[in-house]
Design an enzyme around this catalytic site. Structure first.
Site, short mmCIF file in Angstrom:
data_model
loop_
_atom_site.label_atom_id
_atom_site.label_comp_id
_atom_site.label_asym_id
_atom_site.label_seq_id
_atom_site.Cartn_x
_atom_site.Cartn_y
_atom_site.Cartn_z
N ARG A 64 0.85 -1.21 0.00
CA ARG A 64 0.00 0.00 0.00
C ARG A 64 0.88 1.26 0.00
O ARG A 64 0.63 2.21 -0.74
CB ARG A 64 -0.91 -0.03 1.24
CG ARG A 64 -1.82 1.16 1.39
CD ARG A 64 -3.08 1.01 0.57
NE ARG A 64 -4.00 2.13 0.78
CZ ARG A 64 -4.69 2.70 -0.18
NH1 ARG A 64 -4.60 2.28 -1.43
NH2 ARG A 64 -5.52 3.69 0.08
N THR B 170 -14.45 2.40 13.85
CA THR B 170 -15.75 2.15 14.48
C THR B 170 -15.60 1.06 15.54
O THR B 170 -15.02 0.01 15.26
CB THR B 170 -16.75 1.66 13.40
OG1 THR B 170 -16.77 2.63 12.36
CG2 THR B 170 -18.13 1.46 13.98
N CYS C 23 -19.49 -1.68 7.10
CA CYS C 23 -20.09 -0.87 8.16
C CYS C 23 -21.49 -1.38 8.53
O CYS C 23 -21.68 -1.90 9.64
CB CYS C 23 -20.19 0.59 7.72
SG CYS C 23 -18.59 1.39 7.59
#
Ligand code: NAD
Length: 433
Positions: free
Chosen positions: A37, A124, A264
């Site tokens: 990445r 989250t 999510c």
């Protein structure tokens, strides 16, 4: 506090856009454990296709996979994944690992030069995780006390990627800290990049819980219309017409049936049901909604199978199906928890020959996969399933998609995108849930 240097940890969908926005105002390091990445970001390529090469090269972010950058930051912002385990319990191993790394790096800082950085989590998670799981790990490995050697904060990410109306700057950001001063310091940082402003939650647990219920509410609203779509199908009613009629009342909340995927909405409700169950209350409606949404692809698959038996004239053997759209929602290449692969597998199990196409995901993704990628041919299909309403597909118009269909073939429009034209489809069968 007047922070100058920021280190964003996790250069994914959330971390990279945040790092880019912060880099207009601060010295920003983008840290990720994935060397691949980091190499592609240094080459100016965001493989998630959220940030353009032009914005990346302008941003002046120092991308690195070396954790020692954590020693120099005034503020460390954590955006690592928070998936669920196979039994749907929260998988917080990335949060634990990153907290350990931060602790170890802070332990290496000369105590005279320690900046007492704010460590802010954006991932989250469930109420209590930041203070009861992450904080003790940082304290253990850094040998510092929270409030003395570092400060703690939480601010959930709310951006809807692939939706230019609701980007980072245009959505109010909820911020929270271990005390009022920390909350104000965090608010001051985010105010520089969030045009819509910040909301200071009274404490970290409230901010953690607020993020979860945003997605619980959305999941349940969709579960309700999905269940209604199944009910109306049994009653032989066109659910889109029923929803349209009901939506003329001022307080009817319009939601559309469909496939719920991503990292999510199908995941976050379990973070809440897990802590609630542990504290003695097993939620009922939240879990029922999850079950309905998780099984929606099965209802659609069975329905397609029934329609193929009853409506197709002269079907091929095996029945040929083209699926348009593979990602979990429109205009993004993210396929995590997409329900489309499950639908494809179900139809394949029925014996159908299924090809898939998704210009946003791109053909590379399908190389060496179990799926057959459609890149354009003259073949005519018995069934075309319009599964993800990417703008590129919608702009092409229904005629472009009907071109792939045999006469009297079946067009399945999962998001009812072309429902309003259905009276014109004399030569084809049309169905939407
Ligand atoms: N993507 C969204 O639309 C979205 C929206 C709101 C909230 N969130 C939440 O934000 C968090 C991040 O999601 P995402 O979609 O950006 O994830 P992602 O998988 O796109 O990116 C996470 C990155 O973190 C890196 N990483 C993992 N462990 C690390 C470690 N120990 N140190 C450094 N880097 C590490 C990974 O290599 C990866 O590049 C999750 O909690 C998610 O639920 C995501």
């Amino acid at each position: 506090m007047n922070p100058k240097s920021m280190c964003v940890v996790g250069m994914g969908y959330v971390g990279l856009p945040l790092a880019v926005a912060l880099s207009d105002h601060y010295d920003v390091t983008g840290f990720d454990v994935s060397n691949r990445r980091i190499i592609s970001l240094k080459e100016g390529i965001d493989t998630n296709m959220i940030i353009s090469s032009e914005s990346l090269s302008k941003s002046d972010i120092d991308f690195t996979d070396k954790a020692d950058c954590l020693q120099r930051a005034d503020m460390i912002i954590v955006t690592v994944p928070t998936p669920v385990n196979l039994d749907s319990s929260p998988d917080v191993k990335y949060l634990k690992k990153v907290s350990e790394t931060i602790g170890k790096q802070l332990a290496l800082v000369d105590r005279n030069h320690l900046k007492c950085p704010i460590i802010l989590y954006e991932s989250t998670t469930y109420p209590g995780c930041t203070e009861e799981v992450c904080k003790p790990i940082i304290e253990k490995y850094s040998h510092l006390k929270c409030g003395e050697g570092f400060r703690l904060g939480y601010s959930p990410e709310r951006t809807n990627f692939g939706d230019s109306e609701h980007d980072l700057s245009s959505v109010v950001k909820v911020v929270s800290g271990q005390d009022d001063q920390t909350t104000e310091d965090i608010a001051a940082v985010y105010s520089t990049i969030i045009g819509a402003g910040v909301y200071m939650a009274p404490n970290i647990k409230t901010a953690e819980a607020a993020k979860l219920i945003e997605n619980v509410q959305r999941d349940l609203n969709i579960a309700l219309v999905n269940e209604l779509a199944i009910v109306f199908d049994h009653l032989d009613l066109d659910s889109t017409e029923v929803f349209k009629a009901a939506a003329t009342k001022w307080n009817f909340v319009p939601f559309k049936p469909g496939l719920v995927g991503g990292h999510c909405i199908p995941v976050d409700p379990y973070y809440l049901t897990h802590v609630s169950t542990e504290s003695g209350y097993v939620p009922k409606i939240i879990l029922a909604g999850r079950e309905i949404n998780d099984q929606m692809y099965q209802f659609i698959g069975k329905k397609i199978n029934n329609l193929c038996q009853t409506r197709l004239k002269n079907p091929s053997k095996p029945i040929e199906v083209l699926v348009l759209g593979f990602s979990f929602k429109k205009n993004i290449s993210d396929t995590r928890n997409s329900q489309v692969p499950n639908l494809v597998r179900q139809l394949t199990d029925y014996g159908y020959n299924v090809s898939v196409n998704d210009p946003v995901v791109g053909s590379d993704y399908f190389r060496n996969s179990e799926f057959t990628y459609y890149e354009g041919n003259e073949k005519l299909y018995d069934v075309v399933i319009f599964s993800v309403d990417h703008d590129t597909y919608v702009k092409m118009g229904y005629k472009a998609h009907f071109r792939h269909l045999k006469k009297f073939g079946l067009f399945v429009d999962i998001n009812a995108t072309f429902h309003r034209y259905k009276q014109r489809f004399n030569d084809f069968s049309y169905w939407s849930p």
